[in-house]
Motif scaffolding. Structure first.
Motif, PDB file in Angstrom:
ATOM      1  N   ASN A 271       0.833  -1.196   0.000  1.00  0.00           N
ATOM      2  CA  ASN A 271       0.000   0.000   0.000  1.00  0.00           C
ATOM      3  C   ASN A 271       0.871   1.251   0.000  1.00  0.00           C
ATOM      4  O   ASN A 271       1.937   1.272   0.634  1.00  0.00           O
ATOM      5  N   ALA A 272       0.408   2.271  -0.706  1.00  0.00           N
ATOM      6  CA  ALA A 272       1.175   3.512  -0.820  1.00  0.00           C
ATOM      7  C   ALA A 272       0.275   4.721  -0.622  1.00  0.00           C
ATOM      8  O   ALA A 272      -0.910   4.703  -0.967  1.00  0.00           O
ATOM      9  N   LEU A 273       0.850   5.760  -0.060  1.00  0.00           N
ATOM     10  CA  LEU A 273       0.209   7.057   0.090  1.00  0.00           C
ATOM     11  C   LEU A 273       1.104   8.084  -0.578  1.00  0.00           C
ATOM     12  O   LEU A 273       2.282   8.221  -0.223  1.00  0.00           O
ATOM     13  N   CYS A 274       0.558   8.807  -1.563  1.00  0.00           N
ATOM     14  CA  CYS A 274       1.335   9.803  -2.321  1.00  0.00           C
ATOM     15  C   CYS A 274       0.739  11.183  -2.079  1.00  0.00           C
ATOM     16  O   CYS A 274      -0.408  11.444  -2.454  1.00  0.00           O
ATOM     17  N   ILE A 275       1.508  12.064  -1.459  1.00  0.00           N
ATOM     18  CA  ILE A 275       1.049  13.397  -1.071  1.00  0.00           C
ATOM     19  C   ILE A 275       1.714  14.433  -1.965  1.00  0.00           C
ATOM     20  O   ILE A 275       2.940  14.411  -2.147  1.00  0.00           O
ATOM     21  N   GLY A 276       0.919  15.338  -2.539  1.00  0.00           N
ATOM     22  CA  GLY A 276       1.450  16.400  -3.378  1.00  0.00           C
ATOM     23  C   GLY A 276       0.714  17.702  -3.124  1.00  0.00           C
ATOM     24  O   GLY A 276      -0.515  17.752  -3.235  1.00  0.00           O
ATOM     25  N   ILE A 277       1.448  18.749  -2.762  1.00  0.00           N
ATOM     26  CA  ILE A 277       0.827  20.035  -2.418  1.00  0.00           C
ATOM     27  C   ILE A 277       1.471  21.162  -3.227  1.00  0.00           C
ATOM     28  O   ILE A 277       2.638  21.505  -3.007  1.00  0.00           O
ATOM     29  N   ASN A 278       0.712  21.716  -4.146  1.00  0.00           N
ATOM     30  CA  ASN A 278       1.121  22.924  -4.873  1.00  0.00           C
ATOM     31  C   ASN A 278       0.557  24.184  -4.235  1.00  0.00           C
ATOM     32  O   ASN A 278       1.183  25.244  -4.271  1.00  0.00           O
ATOM     33  N   ASP A 279      -0.650  24.073  -3.695  1.00  0.00           N
ATOM     34  CA  ASP A 279      -1.439  25.219  -3.252  1.00  0.00           C
ATOM     35  C   ASP A 279      -1.210  25.466  -1.766  1.00  0.00           C
ATOM     36  O   ASP A 279      -1.559  24.633  -0.923  1.00  0.00           O
ATOM     37  N   TYR A 280      -0.620  26.609  -1.446  1.00  0.00           N
ATOM     38  CA  TYR A 280      -0.396  26.998  -0.053  1.00  0.00           C
ATOM     39  C   TYR A 280      -1.083  28.332   0.195  1.00  0.00           C
ATOM     40  O   TYR A 280      -0.449  29.393   0.125  1.00  0.00           O
ATOM     41  N   PRO A 281      -2.388  28.309   0.464  1.00  0.00           N
ATOM     42  CA  PRO A 281      -3.154  29.553   0.592  1.00  0.00           C
ATOM     43  C   PRO A 281      -2.577  30.491   1.651  1.00  0.00           C
ATOM     44  O   PRO A 281      -2.171  30.072   2.730  1.00  0.00           O
ATOM     45  N   GLY A 282      -2.524  31.771   1.297  1.00  0.00           N
ATOM     46  CA  GLY A 282      -2.099  32.794   2.239  1.00  0.00           C
ATOM     47  C   GLY A 282      -0.607  32.975   2.379  1.00  0.00           C
ATOM     48  O   GLY A 282      -0.165  33.876   3.098  1.00  0.00           O
ATOM     49  N   THR A 283       0.201  32.153   1.688  1.00  0.00           N
ATOM     50  CA  THR A 283       1.654  32.247   1.859  1.00  0.00           C
ATOM     51  C   THR A 283       2.353  32.945   0.705  1.00  0.00           C
ATOM     52  O   THR A 283       3.526  33.312   0.837  1.00  0.00           O
ATOM     53  N   GLN A 284       1.690  33.090  -0.448  1.00  0.00           N
ATOM     54  CA  GLN A 284       2.322  33.597  -1.665  1.00  0.00           C
ATOM     55  C   GLN A 284       3.539  32.752  -2.051  1.00  0.00           C
ATOM     56  O   GLN A 284       4.500  33.252  -2.638  1.00  0.00           O
ATOM     57  N   ASN A 285       3.502  31.457  -1.707  1.00  0.00           N
ATOM     58  CA  ASN A 285       4.615  30.565  -2.000  1.00  0.00           C
ATOM     59  C   ASN A 285       4.118  29.245  -2.587  1.00  0.00           C
ATOM     60  O   ASN A 285       4.557  28.169  -2.173  1.00  0.00           O
ATOM     61  N   ASP A 286       3.186  29.346  -3.551  1.00  0.00           N
ATOM     62  CA  ASP A 286       2.703  28.132  -4.202  1.00  0.00           C
ATOM     63  C   ASP A 286       3.825  27.472  -5.009  1.00  0.00           C
ATOM     64  O   ASP A 286       4.757  28.133  -5.463  1.00  0.00           O
ATOM     65  N   LEU A 287       3.700  26.170  -5.190  1.00  0.00           N
ATOM     66  CA  LEU A 287       4.620  25.403  -6.024  1.00  0.00           C
ATOM     67  C   LEU A 287       3.885  24.940  -7.275  1.00  0.00           C
ATOM     68  O   LEU A 287       2.686  25.187  -7.425  1.00  0.00           O
ATOM     69  N   SER A 288       4.582  24.272  -8.185  1.00  0.00           N
ATOM     70  CA  SER A 288       3.940  23.866  -9.435  1.00  0.00           C
ATOM     71  C   SER A 288       4.073  22.383  -9.750  1.00  0.00           C
ATOM     72  O   SER A 288       3.248  21.838 -10.480  1.00  0.00           O
TER      73      SER A 288
ATOM     74  N   CYS B 126       4.403  19.596  -7.504  1.00  0.00           N
ATOM     75  CA  CYS B 126       4.175  18.592  -6.463  1.00  0.00           C
ATOM     76  C   CYS B 126       2.999  17.666  -6.760  1.00  0.00           C
ATOM     77  O   CYS B 126       3.054  16.463  -6.466  1.00  0.00           O
ATOM     78  N   VAL B 127       1.929  18.202  -7.325  1.00  0.00           N
ATOM     79  CA  VAL B 127       0.786  17.346  -7.677  1.00  0.00           C
ATOM     80  C   VAL B 127       1.188  16.375  -8.785  1.00  0.00           C
ATOM     81  O   VAL B 127       0.834  15.184  -8.743  1.00  0.00           O
ATOM     82  N   ASN B 128       1.945  16.863  -9.764  1.00  0.00           N
ATOM     83  CA  ASN B 128       2.462  15.947 -10.790  1.00  0.00           C
ATOM     84  C   ASN B 128       3.344  14.868 -10.170  1.00  0.00           C
ATOM     85  O   ASN B 128       3.295  13.698 -10.567  1.00  0.00           O
ATOM     86  N   ASP B 129       4.173  15.255  -9.197  1.00  0.00           N
ATOM     87  CA  ASP B 129       5.006  14.269  -8.505  1.00  0.00           C
ATOM     88  C   ASP B 129       4.143  13.153  -7.915  1.00  0.00           C
ATOM     89  O   ASP B 129       4.459  11.964  -8.061  1.00  0.00           O
ATOM     90  N   ALA B 130       3.092  13.550  -7.203  1.00  0.00           N
ATOM     91  CA  ALA B 130       2.233  12.556  -6.554  1.00  0.00           C
ATOM     92  C   ALA B 130       1.611  11.616  -7.578  1.00  0.00           C
ATOM     93  O   ALA B 130       1.560  10.393  -7.379  1.00  0.00           O
ATOM     94  N   HIS B 131       1.123  12.177  -8.702  1.00  0.00           N
ATOM     95  CA  HIS B 131       0.565  11.331  -9.762  1.00  0.00           C
ATOM     96  C   HIS B 131       1.633  10.396 -10.329  1.00  0.00           C
ATOM     97  O   HIS B 131       1.356   9.205 -10.592  1.00  0.00           O
ATOM     98  N   ASP B 132       2.841  10.903 -10.495  1.00  0.00           N
ATOM     99  CA  ASP B 132       3.907  10.091 -11.088  1.00  0.00           C
ATOM    100  C   ASP B 132       4.339   8.963 -10.148  1.00  0.00           C
ATOM    101  O   ASP B 132       4.554   7.826 -10.585  1.00  0.00           O
ATOM    102  N   TRP B 133       4.476   9.282  -8.847  1.00  0.00           N
ATOM    103  CA  TRP B 133       4.798   8.226  -7.886  1.00  0.00           C
ATOM    104  C   TRP B 133       3.673   7.193  -7.820  1.00  0.00           C
ATOM    105  O   TRP B 133       3.923   5.980  -7.758  1.00  0.00           O
ATOM    106  N   SER B 134       2.433   7.673  -7.824  1.00  0.00           N
ATOM    107  CA  SER B 134       1.291   6.755  -7.775  1.00  0.00           C
ATOM    108  C   SER B 134       1.292   5.808  -8.968  1.00  0.00           C
ATOM    109  O   SER B 134       1.064   4.601  -8.823  1.00  0.00           O
ATOM    110  N   SER B 135       1.561   6.340 -10.158  1.00  0.00           N
ATOM    111  CA  SER B 135       1.595   5.513 -11.362  1.00  0.00           C
ATOM    112  C   SER B 135       2.699   4.466 -11.271  1.00  0.00           C
ATOM    113  O   SER B 135       2.485   3.285 -11.586  1.00  0.00           O
ATOM    114  N   ALA B 136       3.892   4.887 -10.820  1.00  0.00           N
ATOM    115  CA  ALA B 136       5.013   3.950 -10.713  1.00  0.00           C
ATOM    116  C   ALA B 136       4.723   2.857  -9.693  1.00  0.00           C
ATOM    117  O   ALA B 136       5.026   1.671  -9.917  1.00  0.00           O
TER     118      ALA B 136
END
Length: 263
Positions: A4-21, A23-33
């Motif tokens: 069993n695997a848990l893949c966490i990916g967070i791009n959206d960090y509300p209120g911080t002005q420091n969103d990423l781009s 991480c969600v793709n990472d989670a999908h890619d790890w999940s697929s692998a």
């Protein structure tokens, strides 16, 4: 034996002005692998990856595992730290992961992660793959896959989300410890605890640099290879580079490093 695997990916960090781009793709890619290797995989993305959501999901995957089961947890998102108030950290900091609701002060500390993972049953194998960060520099490797204008650090300074009265009067200058003592059998991390992991873009698609190259190495890994062999394919072949100054790390016993990848 279940996998069993848990893949966490967070791009959206509300209120911080420091969103990423990437991480969600990472989670999908790890999940697929992982799915292709027989894992039953769950993803937590953005708002679902609040601190309470992460704690519940990690608790579930650990709590439902039995002897000889394999658990893999991947995390792509910001890393951060808070001042250490217990005096147990030589660098004066407790490191942590940044859930979606970090701006509300909801940080998942290394100590808390250690407690969650410590609840596993005897004989459960736990592998953690972390593509988040701290800071530093080195030059080697190959930049040819990297798009121009990249990358961005996956580190959220505490000044962004923590109230000023909680910050120390003198900022520590070096980070040690990280999540290497999280309680899993094996941790594969995107960088040293004194470095950043980088959020970047390859062929127009956002990804974490470590995730991209780890999966690129995995795709060409001979069947039955160990985690140690996989790690040696990632570094120094792909990382660090002049534009991606991060040294991936592997922590765990000799036995754990010799396990076959994702089995």
């Amino acid at each position: 034996m279940s996998k069993n695997a848990l893949c966490i990916g967070i791009n959206d960090y509300p209120g911080t002005q420091n969103d990423l781009s990437g991480c969600v793709n990472d989670a999908h890619d790890w999940s697929s692998a992982l799915t292709s290797r027989g894992f039953s995989t769950r993803m937590l993305l953005d708002a679902d990856a609040s601190k309470s959501g992460m704690v519940a999901a990690i608790g579930d995957i650990i709590g439902n595992a039995s002897r000889n089961d394999s658990v893999v947890i991947t995390y792509s998102g910001h890393g951060t730290w808070i001042p250490d108030e217990s005096g147990e950290e030589p660098d004066g900091r407790d490191e942590g992961l940044c859930p979606w609701d970090i701006e509300q002060g909801e940080v998942l500390l290394d100590d808390e992660l250690h407690v969650l993972l410590g609840k596993r049953a005897p004989g459960v194998r736990v592998v953690i793959i972390a593509d988040s960060c701290h800071s530093g520099s080195v030059t080697r490797g190959d930049n040819s896959d990297l798009d121009p204008g990249m990358p961005r650090a996956r580190f959220l300074p505490p000044q962004v989300w923590m109230s000023s009265d909680r910050l120390p009067s003198r900022m520590p200058t070096k980070i040690l410890g990280g999540i290497a003592r999280s309680g899993g059998d094996l941790l594969i991390a995107g960088c040293l605890d004194t470095q950043y992991s980088w959020d970047t873009r390859f062929n127009g698609r956002p990804n974490g640099a470590f995730t991209y190259y780890a999966l690129k190495a995995l795709a060409n890994l001979p069947p039955g290879s160990s985690y140690a062999s996989w790690y040696r394919r990632i570094t120094p072949t792909w990382l660090p580079t002049s534009q991606l100054p991060q040294n991936p790390q592997i922590f765990g016993s000799t036995t754990a490093r010799g396990w076959k990848v994702f089995e």
